[in-house]
Design a protein around this motif. Structure first.
Motif, PDB file in Angstrom:
ATOM      1  N   TYR A 172       0.857  -1.174   0.000  1.00  0.00           N
ATOM      2  CA  TYR A 172       0.000   0.000   0.000  1.00  0.00           C
ATOM      3  C   TYR A 172       0.905   1.240   0.000  1.00  0.00           C
ATOM      4  CZ  TYR A 172      -3.565  -3.341   1.548  1.00  0.00           C
ATOM      5  OH  TYR A 172      -4.429  -4.415   1.639  1.00  0.00           O
ATOM      6  N   ILE A 173       0.399   2.319  -0.562  1.00  0.00           N
ATOM      7  CA  ILE A 173       1.163   3.564  -0.595  1.00  0.00           C
ATOM      8  C   ILE A 173       0.850   4.374   0.651  1.00  0.00           C
ATOM      9  CG2 ILE A 173       1.506   5.737  -1.832  1.00  0.00           C
ATOM     10  CD1 ILE A 173       1.035   4.220  -4.410  1.00  0.00           C
ATOM     11  N   ASP A 174       1.887   4.844   1.323  1.00  0.00           N
ATOM     12  CA  ASP A 174       1.720   5.584   2.580  1.00  0.00           C
ATOM     13  C   ASP A 174       0.821   6.802   2.397  1.00  0.00           C
ATOM     14  OD1 ASP A 174       3.400   3.782   3.767  1.00  0.00           O
ATOM     15  OD2 ASP A 174       5.195   5.052   3.616  1.00  0.00           O
ATOM     16  N   ASN A 175      -0.028   7.004   3.391  1.00  0.00           N
ATOM     17  CA  ASN A 175      -0.909   8.184   3.449  1.00  0.00           C
ATOM     18  C   ASN A 175      -1.876   8.267   2.270  1.00  0.00           C
ATOM     19  OD1 ASN A 175       0.490   9.033   5.807  1.00  0.00           O
ATOM     20  ND2 ASN A 175       2.073   9.971   4.506  1.00  0.00           N
ATOM     21  N   GLU A 176      -2.174   7.124   1.660  1.00  0.00           N
ATOM     22  CA  GLU A 176      -3.127   7.065   0.552  1.00  0.00           C
ATOM     23  C   GLU A 176      -4.157   5.978   0.860  1.00  0.00           C
ATOM     24  OE1 GLU A 176      -3.358   8.947  -2.067  1.00  0.00           O
ATOM     25  OE2 GLU A 176      -1.464  10.057  -2.008  1.00  0.00           O
ATOM     26  N   PRO A 177      -5.322   6.038   0.205  1.00  0.00           N
ATOM     27  CA  PRO A 177      -6.301   4.957   0.381  1.00  0.00           C
ATOM     28  C   PRO A 177      -5.708   3.616  -0.047  1.00  0.00           C
ATOM     29  CG  PRO A 177      -7.276   6.838  -0.748  1.00  0.00           C
ATOM     30  CD  PRO A 177      -5.812   7.107  -0.686  1.00  0.00           C
ATOM     31  N   LYS A 178      -6.265   2.546   0.454  1.00  0.00           N
ATOM     32  CA  LYS A 178      -5.733   1.224   0.131  1.00  0.00           C
ATOM     33  C   LYS A 178      -6.052   0.803  -1.302  1.00  0.00           C
ATOM     34  CE  LYS A 178      -5.129  -0.826   4.682  1.00  0.00           C
ATOM     35  NZ  LYS A 178      -4.796   0.447   5.284  1.00  0.00           N
ATOM     36  N   SER A 179      -6.688   1.680  -2.034  1.00  0.00           N
ATOM     37  CA  SER A 179      -6.870   1.447  -3.471  1.00  0.00           C
ATOM     38  C   SER A 179      -5.655   1.922  -4.270  1.00  0.00           C
ATOM     39  CB  SER A 179      -8.124   2.169  -3.964  1.00  0.00           C
ATOM     40  OG  SER A 179      -8.028   3.560  -3.715  1.00  0.00           O
ATOM     41  N   GLU A 180      -4.714   2.592  -3.585  1.00  0.00           N
ATOM     42  CA  GLU A 180      -3.479   3.040  -4.224  1.00  0.00           C
ATOM     43  C   GLU A 180      -2.349   2.074  -3.842  1.00  0.00           C
ATOM     44  OE1 GLU A 180      -3.124   5.673  -6.357  1.00  0.00           O
ATOM     45  OE2 GLU A 180      -5.303   5.870  -6.243  1.00  0.00           O
ATOM     46  N   VAL A 181      -1.804   1.403  -4.846  1.00  0.00           N
ATOM     47  CA  VAL A 181      -0.870   0.307  -4.591  1.00  0.00           C
ATOM     48  C   VAL A 181       0.423   0.533  -5.367  1.00  0.00           C
ATOM     49  CG1 VAL A 181      -0.548  -2.197  -4.696  1.00  0.00           C
ATOM     50  CG2 VAL A 181      -2.839  -1.242  -4.323  1.00  0.00           C
ATOM     51  N   GLY A 182       1.536   0.226  -4.708  1.00  0.00           N
ATOM     52  CA  GLY A 182       2.830   0.253  -5.375  1.00  0.00           C
ATOM     53  C   GLY A 182       3.243  -1.149  -5.777  1.00  0.00           C
ATOM     54  N   LEU A 183       3.721  -1.305  -7.003  1.00  0.00           N
ATOM     55  CA  LEU A 183       4.076  -2.627  -7.527  1.00  0.00           C
ATOM     56  C   LEU A 183       5.447  -2.550  -8.189  1.00  0.00           C
ATOM     57  CD1 LEU A 183       2.980  -5.548  -8.110  1.00  0.00           C
ATOM     58  CD2 LEU A 183       2.256  -4.663 -10.333  1.00  0.00           C
ATOM     59  N   LYS A 184       6.334  -3.453  -7.766  1.00  0.00           N
ATOM     60  CA  LYS A 184       7.687  -3.506  -8.332  1.00  0.00           C
ATOM     61  C   LYS A 184       7.898  -4.850  -9.002  1.00  0.00           C
ATOM     62  CE  LYS A 184      12.548  -2.999  -6.999  1.00  0.00           C
ATOM     63  NZ  LYS A 184      13.498  -2.781  -5.855  1.00  0.00           N
TER      64      LYS A 184
END
Length: 302
Positions: free
Chosen positions: A235-247
């Motif tokens: 999950y991306i910090d300080n963002e809703p859990k609909s915002e996701v980081g993917l590597k």
């Protein structure tokens, strides 16, 4: 005996001596060897200038370079294999052929349509260019989507005259870092399925990503019979859990979309925030820049 007389006897003339008479003329000394006369600096300079003029007159006239010609060492340097200085060494060593013939002449001129072979590899004379774009929405890498959406090449049209192409594909809704180059080896390298450079995407979903789904994605998954390895998902910090980081390593954005769609999430936006170590720092949306020499070296060493 009178002392005076005795003294006169002792001081009388002496018998003939073997010593030479001091009044006899001495033989002349041999002359010392003398060095060449010193030439005045202004005379010497005039003599050297005259000799140089004669030498140039005796040289064959150099052929004038035509507008479509380029020095062989620059041709090699533009191809990206080595510097001009190193190219001269290869030329002198007989490692370069032009139209099938070995060329060892310094300053040799070639035309852009000549076939130059360097250590067994045919070169292209175009200088390698590397351009990084922060792609905005409504531009696509495809050429078959009609006139509704413009091609990304419009955004970098003024950057170079080289025939550059995008590394990987991006649809109209995907934003972020997109690399352009005319280096076909690099394009091939970064579009291979098993290449190792990481890319980081920020993905916006239509709903919050469940934690159990996040864990499943982190372990990797199989899509269309192919194993997809995910290096990191969070999950991306300080963002809703609909915002996701993917590597992950692939540069194919379709894979990113397919990962979340396989868990029944709709992907609203994808933004590539990092590409093989390159970031969007100081690169606003819609802008581009040339890569530095060090950045190019880093990409080639991956």
């Amino acid at each position: 005996m009178n002392n005076k007389e005795g003294n006169n006897k002792r001081g009388g003339s002496r018998p003939n001596s073997s010593r030479s008479n001091s009044n006899k003329p001495k033989p002349a000394l041999p002359k010392r060897a003398q060095g060449p006369k010193k030439v005045k600096p202004e005379v010497k300079a005039a003599q050297e200038a005259a000799a140089e003029k004669i030498r140039k007159q005796n040289q064959p006239a150099k052929r004038q370079k035509a507008s479509d010609e380029i020095r062989l060492n620059k041709y090699i340097s533009n191809s990206g294999v080595c510097s001009r200085r190193d190219a001269d060494i290869y030329i002198q060593s007989g490692n370069v052929k032009v139209n099938g013939n070995v060329v060892t002449e310094m300053g040799y001129l070639v035309k852009l349509n000549d076939v130059v072979n360097f250590d067994g590899v045919t070169l292209t004379p175009e200088k390698k260019e590397y351009i990084l774009l922060n792609k905005p929405k409504n531009f696509t890498t495809a050429f078959d989507e009609g006139q509704e959406y413009r091609n990304v090449l419009e955004l970098v049209r003024g950057a170079t005259n080289a025939k550059i192409a995008a590394v990987g594909r991006m649809d109209k809704n995907t934003t972020g870092l997109l690399l352009f180059t005319n280096d076909t080896d690099m394009i091939r390298k970064f579009t291979l399925p098993n290449q190792k450079s990481p890319k980081i995407y920020q993905v916006s979903l239509d709903k919050n990503l469940k934690f159990e789904d996040l864990e499943k994605i982190s372990k990797g998954l199989v899509l269309d019979g192919h194993r997809v390895s995910v290096e990191e998902v969070s999950y991306i910090d300080n963002e809703p859990k609909s915002e996701v980081g993917l590597k992950l390593r692939t540069s194919n954005v379709k894979v990113v979309r397919a990962i979340f769609e396989s868990f029944e999430y709709n992907v609203l936006r994808i933004d590539r925030v990092s590409f093989a170590g390159l970031t969007k720092k100081n690169l606003p949306r819609g802008n581009w820049r040339f890569l530095t020499d060090q950045e190019v070296i880093n990409l080639k060493n991956m």
